[in-house]
Design a protein around this motif. Structure first.
Motif, PDB file in Angstrom:
ATOM      1  N   LEU A  21       0.812  -1.210   0.000  1.00  0.00           N
ATOM      2  CA  LEU A  21       0.000   0.000   0.000  1.00  0.00           C
ATOM      3  C   LEU A  21       0.849   1.265   0.000  1.00  0.00           C
ATOM      4  O   LEU A  21       0.309   2.368  -0.024  1.00  0.00           O
ATOM      5  CB  LEU A  21      -0.897   0.015   1.247  1.00  0.00           C
ATOM      6  N   ALA A  22       2.177   1.093   0.069  1.00  0.00           N
ATOM      7  CA  ALA A  22       3.054   2.262   0.179  1.00  0.00           C
ATOM      8  C   ALA A  22       3.007   3.106  -1.084  1.00  0.00           C
ATOM      9  O   ALA A  22       2.659   2.649  -2.162  1.00  0.00           O
ATOM     10  CB  ALA A  22       4.497   1.805   0.432  1.00  0.00           C
ATOM     11  N   ALA A  23       3.406   4.359  -0.925  1.00  0.00           N
ATOM     12  CA  ALA A  23       3.451   5.267  -2.067  1.00  0.00           C
ATOM     13  C   ALA A  23       4.467   4.778  -3.076  1.00  0.00           C
ATOM     14  O   ALA A  23       5.373   4.030  -2.748  1.00  0.00           O
ATOM     15  CB  ALA A  23       3.828   6.662  -1.586  1.00  0.00           C
ATOM     16  N   PRO A  24       4.341   5.183  -4.365  1.00  0.00           N
ATOM     17  CA  PRO A  24       5.323   4.800  -5.375  1.00  0.00           C
ATOM     18  C   PRO A  24       6.721   5.215  -4.963  1.00  0.00           C
ATOM     19  O   PRO A  24       6.892   6.090  -4.115  1.00  0.00           O
ATOM     20  CB  PRO A  24       4.860   5.571  -6.622  1.00  0.00           C
ATOM     21  N   LEU A  25       7.711   4.597  -5.589  1.00  0.00           N
ATOM     22  CA  LEU A  25       9.087   4.816  -5.182  1.00  0.00           C
ATOM     23  C   LEU A  25       9.604   6.156  -5.700  1.00  0.00           C
ATOM     24  O   LEU A  25      10.579   6.234  -6.442  1.00  0.00           O
ATOM     25  CB  LEU A  25       9.964   3.659  -5.677  1.00  0.00           C
ATOM     26  N   ILE A  26       8.917   7.211  -5.317  1.00  0.00           N
ATOM     27  CA  ILE A  26       9.366   8.560  -5.583  1.00  0.00           C
ATOM     28  C   ILE A  26       9.570   9.192  -4.229  1.00  0.00           C
ATOM     29  O   ILE A  26       8.651   9.269  -3.429  1.00  0.00           O
ATOM     30  CB  ILE A  26       8.326   9.364  -6.390  1.00  0.00           C
ATOM     31  N   ALA A  27      10.776   9.604  -3.926  1.00  0.00           N
ATOM     32  CA  ALA A  27      11.087  10.019  -2.570  1.00  0.00           C
ATOM     33  C   ALA A  27      10.955  11.513  -2.406  1.00  0.00           C
ATOM     34  O   ALA A  27      11.212  12.290  -3.312  1.00  0.00           O
ATOM     35  CB  ALA A  27      12.504   9.591  -2.200  1.00  0.00           C
ATOM     36  N   ALA A  28      10.561  11.897  -1.222  1.00  0.00           N
ATOM     37  CA  ALA A  28      10.588  13.291  -0.825  1.00  0.00           C
ATOM     38  C   ALA A  28      11.361  13.386   0.464  1.00  0.00           C
ATOM     39  O   ALA A  28      11.482  12.416   1.206  1.00  0.00           O
ATOM     40  CB  ALA A  28       9.175  13.819  -0.636  1.00  0.00           C
ATOM     41  N   LEU A 312      20.370   7.496  -2.446  1.00  0.00           N
ATOM     42  CA  LEU A 312      19.905   8.732  -1.817  1.00  0.00           C
ATOM     43  C   LEU A 312      21.048   9.719  -1.709  1.00  0.00           C
ATOM     44  O   LEU A 312      22.109   9.398  -1.172  1.00  0.00           O
ATOM     45  CB  LEU A 312      19.346   8.416  -0.424  1.00  0.00           C
ATOM     46  N   ASP A 313      20.835  10.930  -2.232  1.00  0.00           N
ATOM     47  CA  ASP A 313      21.762  12.039  -2.004  1.00  0.00           C
ATOM     48  C   ASP A 313      21.258  12.791  -0.781  1.00  0.00           C
ATOM     49  O   ASP A 313      20.254  13.510  -0.869  1.00  0.00           O
ATOM     50  CB  ASP A 313      21.801  12.960  -3.220  1.00  0.00           C
ATOM     51  N   PRO A 314      21.903  12.663   0.376  1.00  0.00           N
ATOM     52  CA  PRO A 314      21.361  13.269   1.589  1.00  0.00           C
ATOM     53  C   PRO A 314      21.428  14.791   1.580  1.00  0.00           C
ATOM     54  O   PRO A 314      20.749  15.445   2.372  1.00  0.00           O
ATOM     55  CB  PRO A 314      22.233  12.670   2.700  1.00  0.00           C
ATOM     56  N   ARG A 315      22.226  15.370   0.675  1.00  0.00           N
ATOM     57  CA  ARG A 315      22.321  16.834   0.616  1.00  0.00           C
ATOM     58  C   ARG A 315      21.101  17.432  -0.063  1.00  0.00           C
ATOM     59  O   ARG A 315      20.572  18.456   0.374  1.00  0.00           O
ATOM     60  CB  ARG A 315      23.606  17.225  -0.117  1.00  0.00           C
ATOM     61  N   SER A 316      20.662  16.805  -1.139  1.00  0.00           N
ATOM     62  CA  SER A 316      19.520  17.338  -1.878  1.00  0.00           C
ATOM     63  C   SER A 316      18.221  16.602  -1.582  1.00  0.00           C
ATOM     64  O   SER A 316      17.132  17.126  -1.818  1.00  0.00           O
ATOM     65  CB  SER A 316      19.796  17.246  -3.382  1.00  0.00           C
ATOM     66  N   GLY A 317      18.334  15.374  -1.071  1.00  0.00           N
ATOM     67  CA  GLY A 317      17.151  14.546  -0.859  1.00  0.00           C
ATOM     68  C   GLY A 317      16.735  13.758  -2.076  1.00  0.00           C
ATOM     69  O   GLY A 317      15.737  13.039  -2.041  1.00  0.00           O
ATOM     70  N   ALA A 318      17.488  13.871  -3.176  1.00  0.00           N
ATOM     71  CA  ALA A 318      17.132  13.160  -4.403  1.00  0.00           C
ATOM     72  C   ALA A 318      17.346  11.660  -4.239  1.00  0.00           C
ATOM     73  O   ALA A 318      18.277  11.218  -3.573  1.00  0.00           O
ATOM     74  CB  ALA A 318      17.972  13.674  -5.559  1.00  0.00           C
ATOM     75  N   VAL A 319      16.471  10.882  -4.885  1.00  0.00           N
ATOM     76  CA  VAL A 319      16.527   9.424  -4.795  1.00  0.00           C
ATOM     77  C   VAL A 319      16.318   8.810  -6.165  1.00  0.00           C
ATOM     78  O   VAL A 319      15.479   9.273  -6.942  1.00  0.00           O
ATOM     79  CB  VAL A 319      15.447   8.884  -3.837  1.00  0.00           C
ATOM     80  N   ARG A 320      17.097   7.766  -6.458  1.00  0.00           N
ATOM     81  CA  ARG A 320      16.836   6.909  -7.608  1.00  0.00           C
ATOM     82  C   ARG A 320      16.691   5.485  -7.094  1.00  0.00           C
ATOM     83  O   ARG A 320      17.308   5.110  -6.100  1.00  0.00           O
ATOM     84  CB  ARG A 320      17.984   6.961  -8.612  1.00  0.00           C
ATOM     85  N   THR A 321      15.913   4.678  -7.792  1.00  0.00           N
ATOM     86  CA  THR A 321      15.800   3.276  -7.419  1.00  0.00           C
ATOM     87  C   THR A 321      16.176   2.383  -8.594  1.00  0.00           C
ATOM     88  O   THR A 321      16.029   2.769  -9.755  1.00  0.00           O
ATOM     89  CB  THR A 321      14.380   2.923  -6.937  1.00  0.00           C
ATOM     90  N   THR A 322      16.664   1.200  -8.271  1.00  0.00           N
ATOM     91  CA  THR A 322      17.117   0.226  -9.260  1.00  0.00           C
ATOM     92  C   THR A 322      16.575  -1.141  -8.881  1.00  0.00           C
ATOM     93  O   THR A 322      16.646  -1.545  -7.717  1.00  0.00           O
ATOM     94  CB  THR A 322      18.655   0.171  -9.296  1.00  0.00           C
ATOM     95  N   ARG A 323      16.048  -1.851  -9.858  1.00  0.00           N
ATOM     96  CA  ARG A 323      15.549  -3.202  -9.623  1.00  0.00           C
ATOM     97  C   ARG A 323      16.711  -4.151  -9.360  1.00  0.00           C
ATOM     98  O   ARG A 323      17.715  -4.150 -10.086  1.00  0.00           O
ATOM     99  CB  ARG A 323      14.759  -3.684 -10.836  1.00  0.00           C
TER     100      ARG A 323
END
Length: 339
Positions: A21-28, A312-323
């Motif tokens: 039920l979690a949100a899509p893998l787009i991080a904020a 995760l880039d902890p400075r900007s908060g940007a996230v990418r995911t990989t299968r």
């Protein structure tokens, strides 16, 4: 059918439901008072990324720059955790379901050799590099080995309590601290005498544990907090709320920030290294579990319930995911040039 690591927590089945039920893998990323979508991620450094796919029974080696596979190393049944040797010349992978330790080349993933060992779930070297401590979640034991830089020498076994899980050490290498998921406690083990020195109640189903600047931090899976133990008084004296399913606890090598994963609320929380106050929360779907840090300060996380890893880039908060594979657990970044 291979055993899935639900024995880590009685919340296991609810975790999978929550992940679905979690949100899509787009991080904020948010602070206490704000929330914003993440910008572009920084470039990735060269090296190798080792991911243990527990349900696929393999070690996946990826190129961090491209996220492409370099190789997949088959094990026998169920790997969960791994550690780099003090000399940085081998990676030890515990295949807990098969009672084996795989010793890999840290650059290529090539198997150097295999050793029989009893149910190696989690493992770690003492700070002085002279001992290896292995926890056995299923057999309720902690095994202590001498390490001469190349070979393990069995020193003794402690019947520690129910479900010994994660391990950390005192800076002087005298004590190992181990969480007991089934006893809701953390224990201190005197490695010279191989006896329990003391224990502290920490909360329901503790998992990750970290010695950090004179304190012992414990992620409490059956709750939403980190318990802080004072090793002098041997008492838990503080709780820090981070999110449901609080699990693993890591210290960033670059700045000393403490990062805590929460698998139920699917987030990574950054704590101030001195005050332990919450500094930032990274919302990441998929159930973040273990972390590793690369030379540029990026954080790599296994997403246990989604079969992915996150960068995760902890400075900007940007996230990418990989299968990756099924139920990824342990993860380790090794740079191209190892000291």
């Amino acid at each position: 059918m291979r055993h899935f690591d639900f024995q880590e927590t009685r919340l296991g089945r609810r975790l999978l439901v929550g992940a679905a039920l979690a949100a899509p893998l787009i991080a904020a990323t948010r602070t206490a008072n704000s929330q914003a979508l993440a910008p572009a991620i920084a470039p990735r450094p060269s090296g190798s990324l080792f991911v243990l796919n527990s349900l696929d029974a393999n070690v996946q080696v990826l190129d961090p720059a491209s996220s492409g596979d370099q190789r997949r190393v088959p094990v026998l049944r169920e790997p969960h955790h791994l550690v780099l040797t003090p000399a940085r010349d081998l990676i030890l992978v515990g295949d807990s379901g098969a009672n084996e330790m795989f010793l890999l080349d840290p650059r290529t993933g090539e198997v150097r050799r295999r050793e029989p060992i009893s149910n190696p779930y989690n493992l770690g070297f003492t700070p002085d590099g002279r001992r290896l401590v292995v926890t056995s979640l299923r057999r309720n034991q902690v095994d202590i080995y001498g390490w001469d830089g190349a070979e393990m020498r069995f020193e003794g076994r402690l019947q520690a309590g129910r479900k010994p899980s994660h391990v950390t050490f005192s800076p002087d290498s005298r004590y190992a601290f181990v969480t007991l998921q089934g006893d809701d406690a953390a224990i201190a083990i005197d490695l010279d005498t191989r006896t329990e020195a003391w224990r502290a109640d920490v909360g329901r189903e503790p998992a990750g544990i970290l010695w950090h600047r004179g304190r012992i931090l414990v992620g409490v899976m059956g709750g939403d907090f980190v318990t802080v133990i004072d090793p002098v008084t041997r008492q838990a004296d503080r709780r820090i709320t981070v999110g449901r399913g609080a699990h693993a606890v890591f210290e960033a090598p670059q700045n000393g920030l403490v990062y805590v994963t929460s698998r139920v609320d699917s987030r990574i929380t950054a704590l101030d290294p001195e005050t332990l106050e919450v500094k930032r929360v990274h919302e990441i779907g998929g159930g973040p579990d273990c972390l590793t840090f690369d030379a540029d300060g990026l954080i790599w996380a296994t997403l246990r319930w989604s079969g992915r890893i996150a960068t995760l880039d902890p400075r900007s908060g940007a996230v990418r995911t990989t299968r990756v594979g099924r139920s990824p657990h342990g993860i380790l970044f090794t740079p191209t040039a190892l000291a």
